[in-house]
Design a protein around this motif. Structure first.
Motif, PDB file in Angstrom:
ATOM      1  N   GLN A  83       0.813  -1.207   0.000  1.00  0.00           N
ATOM      2  CA  GLN A  83       0.000   0.000   0.000  1.00  0.00           C
ATOM      3  C   GLN A  83       0.853   1.267   0.000  1.00  0.00           C
ATOM      4  O   GLN A  83       0.581   2.216  -0.738  1.00  0.00           O
ATOM      5  N   GLN A  84       1.913   1.281   0.797  1.00  0.00           N
ATOM      6  CA  GLN A  84       2.717   2.495   0.963  1.00  0.00           C
ATOM      7  C   GLN A  84       3.816   2.632  -0.090  1.00  0.00           C
ATOM      8  O   GLN A  84       4.127   3.737  -0.531  1.00  0.00           O
ATOM      9  N   ASP A  85       4.425   1.491  -0.472  1.00  0.00           N
ATOM     10  CA  ASP A  85       5.598   1.546  -1.352  1.00  0.00           C
ATOM     11  C   ASP A  85       5.388   0.893  -2.709  1.00  0.00           C
ATOM     12  O   ASP A  85       6.322   0.815  -3.504  1.00  0.00           O
ATOM     13  N   GLN A  86       4.159   0.364  -2.947  1.00  0.00           N
ATOM     14  CA  GLN A  86       3.898  -0.373  -4.191  1.00  0.00           C
ATOM     15  C   GLN A  86       4.921  -1.492  -4.403  1.00  0.00           C
ATOM     16  O   GLN A  86       5.397  -1.734  -5.520  1.00  0.00           O
ATOM     17  N   ASP A  87       5.241  -2.166  -3.323  1.00  0.00           N
ATOM     18  CA  ASP A  87       6.203  -3.268  -3.342  1.00  0.00           C
ATOM     19  C   ASP A  87       5.526  -4.494  -3.964  1.00  0.00           C
ATOM     20  O   ASP A  87       4.694  -5.148  -3.331  1.00  0.00           O
TER      21      ASP A  87
END
Length: 285
Positions: free
Chosen positions: A42-46
């Protein structure tokens, strides 16, 4: 759904059976692991985190797709469509809501498979085998009237075509059937008999089953962690009093073992139980 996320599925395998075996061997994630991966995505598009979330839930898709096999559509296609729904669920999953991905994903998987069935409902073939095609092309001309076949007439047609009487009855039912809407009209009565109401068995809900399995596993892991924090005597008392498969050890037996009073054993037990409940509370999971 992004193109990158759409490439996260399992690599091709030799057969559908091998695929199912492969996805069932993929370990389930703990709640902590799931939250960590979901937050990273969600935060880093990992995408590696997203891949871990997708892979650990492929068995859920297989289980849900199994409930839609009665429509004559390929099981592999149902699974493929369900995997699309799973990837959509992963993309939209918000770990801050405090729910497990399995609960959230069930809706998206079913919705995608449902749409696939709706798109293909009218083109499911009436006759697929050689015997069915033979029946299909000859049954109408061999019937004596427009009414339903009687047992004797069905047996006679079956003998002429060298098929079973039950095959004749089944084909007549298929040919005489009408297209049925999977969803009932919005103004239908509460008691609906549209296919969507019996596509899956609520008592065999894959999401609930997986949630239950994960819950049991998490409780077992939590119990082990809580026990590890107790001193030797407290742990022995809890195990003897609550975790034995055979007869429970009495307070007096433990009192003799430790050389203390039965009341003191009861106090140690109560204190240990209180400590474990705090450690095993959901907020501390």
């Amino acid at each position: 759904m992004s193109h990158a996320l759409a490439t996260l599925a399992l690599p091709p395998v030799a057969s559908l059976e091998n695929y199912i075996q492969a996805v069932n061997r993929i370990p389930l994630l703990s709640q902590a692991e799931e939250q960590a991966y979901a937050t990273r995505f969600q935060q880093d598009q990992d995408l590696e985190a997203a891949r871990a979330l997708v892979m650990s839930h492929l068995r859920l898709v297989v289980a849900i797709a199994r409930g839609y096999r009665g429509y004559g559509l390929p099981y592999s296609d149902l699974i493929q469509e369900g995997n699309v729904g799973l990837m959509k669920a992963v993309k939209r999953f918000d770990p801050a809501r405090g729910v497990r991905l399995v609960s959230f994903a069930v809706h998206w998987i079913r919705a995608e498979i449902h749409e696939f069935v709706l798109r293909n409902w009218r083109i499911v073939k009436v006759a697929t085998t050689k015997a069915q095609r033979k029946l299909f092309f000859n049954l109408r001309s061999m019937k004596s009237g427009f009414g339903a076949l009687g047992r004797d007439e069905a047996a006679a047609i079956a003998k002429d075509l060298n098929v079973r009487p039950e095959d004749v009855i089944e084909m007549e039912t298929r040919m005489g059937g009408h297209d049925i809407a999977l969803d009932p009209p919005v103004d239908d009565d509460e008691d609906s008999f549209a296919p969507v109401t019996y596509l899956t068995d609520a008592d065999d809900d894959p999401g609930r089953i997986l949630e239950h399995e994960e819950g049991v596993r998490n409780r077992s892991e939590g119990l082990a962690r809580a026990l590890s924090t107790l001193d030797t005597r407290s742990r022995r008392i809890i195990e003897a009093r609550w975790l034995r498969e055979d007869n429970q050890v009495t307070l007096h037996q433990l009192a003799d073992e430790f050389g203390i009073s039965a009341e003191r054993v009861r106090q140690v037990e109560a204190q240990a139980m209180k400590k474990m409940r705090l450690l095993m509370a959901p907020d501390n999971g």
